[in-house]
Design an enzyme around this catalytic site. Structure first.
Site, PDB file in Angstrom:
ATOM      1  N   ASP A 108      -6.605 -64.894  66.063  1.00 34.81           N
ATOM      2  CA  ASP A 108      -6.447 -64.712  64.624  1.00 34.81           C
ATOM      3  C   ASP A 108      -5.066 -65.263  64.229  1.00 34.81           C
ATOM      4  O   ASP A 108      -4.922 -66.466  64.042  1.00 34.81           O
ATOM      5  CB  ASP A 108      -6.604 -63.210  64.345  1.00 34.81           C
ATOM      6  N   ARG A 170     -19.193 -52.671  69.257  1.00 29.81           N
ATOM      7  CA  ARG A 170     -19.065 -53.553  70.420  1.00 29.81           C
ATOM      8  C   ARG A 170     -20.420 -53.872  71.036  1.00 29.81           C
ATOM      9  O   ARG A 170     -20.615 -54.923  71.631  1.00 29.81           O
ATOM     10  CB  ARG A 170     -18.181 -52.915  71.501  1.00 29.81           C
TER      11      ARG A 170
HETATM   12  P1  IMP Z   1      -3.950 -61.929  66.642  1.00 28.95           P
HETATM   13  O1  IMP Z   1      -2.846 -61.383  67.498  1.00 28.95           O
HETATM   14  O2  IMP Z   1      -3.657 -61.807  65.183  1.00 28.95           O
HETATM   15  O3  IMP Z   1      -4.342 -63.361  67.025  1.00 28.95           O
HETATM   16  O4  IMP Z   1      -5.188 -61.012  66.833  1.00 28.95           O
HETATM   17  C1  IMP Z   1      -5.930 -61.083  67.950  1.00 28.95           C
HETATM   18  C2  IMP Z   1      -6.700 -59.816  68.227  1.00 28.95           C
HETATM   19  O5  IMP Z   1      -6.969 -59.060  67.052  1.00 28.95           O
HETATM   20  C3  IMP Z   1      -8.026 -60.192  68.818  1.00 28.95           C
HETATM   21  O6  IMP Z   1      -7.953 -60.198  70.205  1.00 28.95           O
HETATM   22  C4  IMP Z   1      -8.925 -59.095  68.318  1.00 28.95           C
HETATM   23  O7  IMP Z   1      -8.950 -58.045  69.244  1.00 28.95           O
HETATM   24  C5  IMP Z   1      -8.300 -58.633  67.034  1.00 28.95           C
HETATM   25  N1  IMP Z   1      -8.986 -59.233  65.894  1.00 28.95           N
HETATM   26  C6  IMP Z   1      -8.611 -60.283  65.130  1.00 28.95           C
HETATM   27  N2  IMP Z   1      -9.501 -60.554  64.183  1.00 28.95           N
HETATM   28  C7  IMP Z   1     -10.501 -59.652  64.343  1.00 28.95           C
HETATM   29  C8  IMP Z   1     -11.757 -59.427  63.670  1.00 28.95           C
HETATM   30  O8  IMP Z   1     -12.149 -60.119  62.729  1.00 28.95           O
HETATM   31  N3  IMP Z   1     -12.514 -58.413  64.164  1.00 28.95           N
HETATM   32  C9  IMP Z   1     -12.120 -57.626  65.204  1.00 28.95           C
HETATM   33  N4  IMP Z   1     -10.983 -57.811  65.858  1.00 28.95           N
HETATM   34  C10 IMP Z   1     -10.171 -58.811  65.428  1.00 28.95           C
END
Ligand code: IMP
Ligand code: MG
Length: 180
Positions: A108, A170
């Site tokens: 993300d 999940r």
């Molecule tokens: P980041 O650190 O912002 O890249 O977020 C990564 C983590 O956030 C991922 O490994 C997911 O576990 C969680 N995440 C990000 N977007 C989503 C979503 O749309 N649904 C559920 N979990 C998310």
């Protein structure tokens, strides 16, 4: 699309069969790219828990080169639908001189995978690559290079196939958007 007890608020995005085909393709790509890998220094798959557990379980069965499988846990979200900006990483890995491939559910902002990469890079692996089931590029704040990506998703909250909202959803066999 099959129905499931609590799917009322989940709009299907990728079906079970669509996911299966894409996971098979990724497995074939990894197997081709790592065809030189040996039994002496097998590919080191590192699965980011919990979200990537189903993806990883399916993916490894399409990987045709010697590999080992390890897990680490990372959490940045509580019950919120936006990243907290804090990443907690737990692991007991030793990856020096290994060819490491990180298996993640969603990239993300990129913060989580960037932190994990930095942690493992410090151990001097032979190589370090990232394989993610889903990529949400519109939200990227921390630039990272993704070697393998299953699907690009819009800036919506995604659940299913291992991916949760507050530990729910999940077990859904498909991937969908959680209506909010
Ligand atoms: P980041 O650190 O912002 O890249 O977020 C990564 C983590 O956030 C991922 O490994 C997911 O576990 C969680 N995440 C990000 N977007 C989503 C979503 O749309 N649904 C559920 N979990 C998310
Ligand atoms: Mg995650």
């Amino acid at each position: 699309m099959e129905t499931h007890e609590h799917t009322a608020f989940v709009r299907p995005l990728f079906s079970r069969e669509t996911i299966r085909k894409r996971v098979a393709e990724i497995g074939a790509s990894i197997s081709a790219d790592f065809r030189e890998i040996t039994e002496e220094n097998p590919l080191c798959l590192v699965v980011v828990l919990k979200g990537a557990f189903i993806f990883a379980a399916d993916l490894v069965r399409y990987i045709r080169v010697p590999c080992t499988i390890d897990f680490l846990s990372a959490s940045s979200y509580g019950k919120e639908m936006i990243s907290s900006g804090d990443v907690t990483i737990r692991h007991a890995l030793s990856v020096q001189s290994r060819h490491v491939l990180l298996i993640e559910d969603i990239v993300d902002t990129g913060l989580t995978i960037q932190r994990i990469s930095a942690l493992l890079s410090a151990q001097s692996p032979a190589s370090l690559g990232i394989c993610t089931l889903l990529d949400k590029p519109s939200e990227r704040k921390h630039p990272i290079r993704i070697a393998y990506s299953g699907f690009t998703v819009p800036d919506r909250f995604i659940v299913g196939y291992g991916i949760d909202h507050a530990e729910h959803f999940r077990q859904l066999p498909f991937i969908g958007i959680l209506d909010s």
